[in-house]
Design a protein around this motif. Structure first.
Motif, PDB file in Angstrom:
ATOM      1  N   PHE A  29     -11.280  -8.827  -2.598  1.00  0.00           N
ATOM      2  CA  PHE A  29     -12.316  -8.108  -3.335  1.00  0.00           C
ATOM      3  C   PHE A  29     -11.943  -6.627  -3.342  1.00  0.00           C
ATOM      4  O   PHE A  29     -11.691  -6.045  -2.286  1.00  0.00           O
ATOM      5  CB  PHE A  29     -13.688  -8.294  -2.690  1.00  0.00           C
ATOM      6  N   GLU A  30     -11.911  -6.048  -4.514  1.00  0.00           N
ATOM      7  CA  GLU A  30     -11.702  -4.601  -4.614  1.00  0.00           C
ATOM      8  C   GLU A  30     -13.054  -3.900  -4.526  1.00  0.00           C
ATOM      9  O   GLU A  30     -14.022  -4.310  -5.171  1.00  0.00           O
ATOM     10  CB  GLU A  30     -11.035  -4.232  -5.945  1.00  0.00           C
ATOM     11  N   GLY A  40     -10.901   6.472  -2.948  1.00  0.00           N
ATOM     12  CA  GLY A  40     -11.811   5.577  -2.242  1.00  0.00           C
ATOM     13  C   GLY A  40     -11.439   4.106  -2.393  1.00  0.00           C
ATOM     14  O   GLY A  40     -12.175   3.232  -1.924  1.00  0.00           O
ATOM     15  N   PHE A  41     -10.324   3.821  -3.035  1.00  0.00           N
ATOM     16  CA  PHE A  41      -9.907   2.432  -3.254  1.00  0.00           C
ATOM     17  C   PHE A  41      -9.716   1.689  -1.933  1.00  0.00           C
ATOM     18  O   PHE A  41      -9.031   2.168  -1.033  1.00  0.00           O
ATOM     19  CB  PHE A  41      -8.595   2.391  -4.040  1.00  0.00           C
ATOM     20  N   ARG A  42     -10.348   0.545  -1.831  1.00  0.00           N
ATOM     21  CA  ARG A  42     -10.169  -0.338  -0.691  1.00  0.00           C
ATOM     22  C   ARG A  42     -10.166  -1.783  -1.196  1.00  0.00           C
ATOM     23  O   ARG A  42     -10.665  -2.082  -2.285  1.00  0.00           O
ATOM     24  CB  ARG A  42     -11.315  -0.171   0.324  1.00  0.00           C
ATOM     25  N   TYR A  43      -9.646  -2.674  -0.378  1.00  0.00           N
ATOM     26  CA  TYR A  43      -9.746  -4.087  -0.717  1.00  0.00           C
ATOM     27  C   TYR A  43      -9.864  -4.910   0.550  1.00  0.00           C
ATOM     28  O   TYR A  43      -9.421  -4.494   1.618  1.00  0.00           O
ATOM     29  CB  TYR A  43      -8.591  -4.543  -1.600  1.00  0.00           C
ATOM     30  N   ALA A  44     -10.518  -6.054   0.411  1.00  0.00           N
ATOM     31  CA  ALA A  44     -10.811  -6.883   1.574  1.00  0.00           C
ATOM     32  C   ALA A  44     -10.438  -8.327   1.292  1.00  0.00           C
ATOM     33  O   ALA A  44     -10.649  -8.833   0.182  1.00  0.00           O
ATOM     34  CB  ALA A  44     -12.294  -6.790   1.929  1.00  0.00           C
ATOM     35  N   ASN A 106       1.003  -2.562  -2.589  1.00  0.00           N
ATOM     36  CA  ASN A 106       2.350  -2.887  -2.111  1.00  0.00           C
ATOM     37  C   ASN A 106       2.703  -2.214  -0.787  1.00  0.00           C
ATOM     38  O   ASN A 106       3.746  -2.509  -0.201  1.00  0.00           O
ATOM     39  CB  ASN A 106       3.389  -2.480  -3.166  1.00  0.00           C
ATOM     40  N   ASP A 107       1.845  -1.318  -0.339  1.00  0.00           N
ATOM     41  CA  ASP A 107       2.114  -0.545   0.872  1.00  0.00           C
ATOM     42  C   ASP A 107       1.799  -1.385   2.118  1.00  0.00           C
ATOM     43  O   ASP A 107       0.650  -1.779   2.337  1.00  0.00           O
ATOM     44  CB  ASP A 107       1.262   0.731   0.862  1.00  0.00           C
ATOM     45  N   PRO A 112      -5.383  -4.679   3.768  1.00  0.00           N
ATOM     46  CA  PRO A 112      -6.758  -5.020   3.387  1.00  0.00           C
ATOM     47  C   PRO A 112      -7.620  -5.254   4.614  1.00  0.00           C
ATOM     48  O   PRO A 112      -7.115  -5.549   5.703  1.00  0.00           O
ATOM     49  CB  PRO A 112      -6.565  -6.337   2.607  1.00  0.00           C
ATOM     50  N   GLU A 113      -8.924  -5.103   4.446  1.00  0.00           N
ATOM     51  CA  GLU A 113      -9.844  -5.470   5.516  1.00  0.00           C
ATOM     52  C   GLU A 113      -9.712  -6.964   5.782  1.00  0.00           C
ATOM     53  O   GLU A 113      -9.421  -7.748   4.875  1.00  0.00           O
ATOM     54  CB  GLU A 113     -11.283  -5.126   5.122  1.00  0.00           C
ATOM     55  N   GLU A 114      -9.942  -7.371   7.016  1.00  0.00           N
ATOM     56  CA  GLU A 114      -9.710  -8.759   7.392  1.00  0.00           C
ATOM     57  C   GLU A 114     -10.672  -9.734   6.743  1.00  0.00           C
ATOM     58  O   GLU A 114     -10.349 -10.903   6.540  1.00  0.00           O
ATOM     59  CB  GLU A 114      -9.772  -8.910   8.912  1.00  0.00           C
ATOM     60  N   ASP A 115     -11.877  -9.275   6.440  1.00  0.00           N
ATOM     61  CA  ASP A 115     -12.828 -10.157   5.763  1.00  0.00           C
ATOM     62  C   ASP A 115     -13.788  -9.321   4.925  1.00  0.00           C
ATOM     63  O   ASP A 115     -13.698  -8.091   4.876  1.00  0.00           O
ATOM     64  CB  ASP A 115     -13.595 -11.043   6.751  1.00  0.00           C
TER      65      ASP A 115
END
Length: 336
Positions: A29-30, A40-44, A106-107, A112-115
């Motif tokens: 999930f972005e 502020g981009f994150r993904y989980a 790609n970094d 990503p967050e674990e859940d």
């Protein structure tokens, strides 16, 4: 340049790997943390059953299947041109924020967050990112981007297709095709592969890659650059203040497509008199006279000047573009 053969070949790559069980799938999930900008981009990570993973691949193949692509037009992405019957493409370096998102995915140090428990508020969710990897000695990676309907929006309408996510007191826990809480689109918005994007939805492309924020920054640079022509463009310094508020998004889009290099050629000492005359003539053309009504009075051929006003801001920028361009304001093509 990306052509239809490239897209067809990429779909075949995924389809063959899928049939041969040589395809790994990760679903994320972005979302954004803090501010809705690329910083502020994150993904989980999301757990998902095998059927849901398979459905993601099927969505990709369905969205970009060969007959559909071959029967559609294909064009380079343009922020002022949007046609639902077109597919578009963009190089990864066409937009800074787009490249930043891919670089972060790609970094190996930007994990990503674990859940999904970090996502307490669905308002910060921008969509789903599916990572498909064709397994080989040189793994081949695709990123699929899919928009989502927010929880409140979903409650107000029926969803005929797509799958949903589960929500509990700890946040979003997993996704599945079986239980329905909030809606995930049944088509891929766009995908990334080997330094290019193939785009099915302009809205998804801009939203998930933080492009509106980039447009605003680019438009500000252009607005400031117009001050170089202040002897010709009277009061153009006021334009920067109009990049916020009502109607500003349309103005921002128009400004991003404005070429300062072209204006430098148009308004140099040698050409400015003939250029002002030509722009005056355009406002009098039968096809454009109604759309440009009012701005012709702001063009002074004798002084070689055009005066900027807030009231005529869209007409002002549209006139300066003076090239074939589908604009949000006029909704038609300009002459050369």
């Amino acid at each position: 340049m990306i052509d239809k053969k490239t897209i067809n070949a990429e779909v075949d790559l995924i389809n063959n790997a899928f049939k041969n069980n040589n395809l790994s799938c990760n679903i994320y999930f972005e979302y954004y943390d803090g501010v809705n900008t690329v910083d502020g981009f994150r993904y989980a990570e999301s757990t998902a059953d095998i059927d849901t993973m398979d459905s993601m691949v099927e969505r990709f193949i369905k969205t970009f299947k060969e007959p559909k692509v071959n029967d559609s037009e294909l064009a380079k992405f343009d922020i002022l041109k949007k046609n639902k019957d077109f597919f578009y493409y963009a190089d990864s370096d066409q937009f800074i924020n787009a490249k930043k998102v891919i670089d972060k995915l790609n970094d190996i140090d930007f994990l990503p967050e674990e859940d999904l428990k970090v996502i307490k508020n669905l308002k910060v969710v921008k969509g789903i990112i599916v990572k498909l990897v064709i397994n080989s000695d040189n793994p081949d990676t695709f990123y699929l981007f899919i928009n989502v309907d927010k929880f409140n929006a979903f409650k107000k309408k029926k969803m005929s297709s797509g799958f949903m996510g589960n929500l509990n007191s700890d946040g979003i826990t997993r996704i599945t095709d079986n239980k329905m809480i909030f809606g995930v689109k049944d088509k891929i918005g766009f995908y990334y592969h080997k330094d290019h994007f193939v785009i099915n939805s302009h809205v998804d492309f801009e939203r998930m890659l933080f492009l509106i924020d980039e447009y605003k920054k680019r438009a500000k640079v252009v607005a400031q650059g117009l001050n170089e022509f202040k002897e010709v463009l009277v009061d153009v310094n006021k334009l920067e203040n109009d990049l916020t508020g009502l109607g500003s998004t349309a103005l921002v889009r128009m400004l991003v497509n404005l070429s300062l290099k072209d204006l430098n050629e148009k308004f140099n000492d040698k050409n400015k008199k003939s250029s002002i005359k030509k722009l005056k003539e355009i406002t009098q053309f039968k096809d454009f006279k109604n759309e440009f009504e009012g701005i012709e009075q702001l063009i002074d051929e004798e002084k070689c000047q055009i005066t900027y006003t807030n009231k005529e801001k869209f007409k002002f920028i549209a006139l300066l573009s003076d090239k074939p361009s589908q604009t949000l304001f006029l909704g038609k093509k300009f002459i050369d």
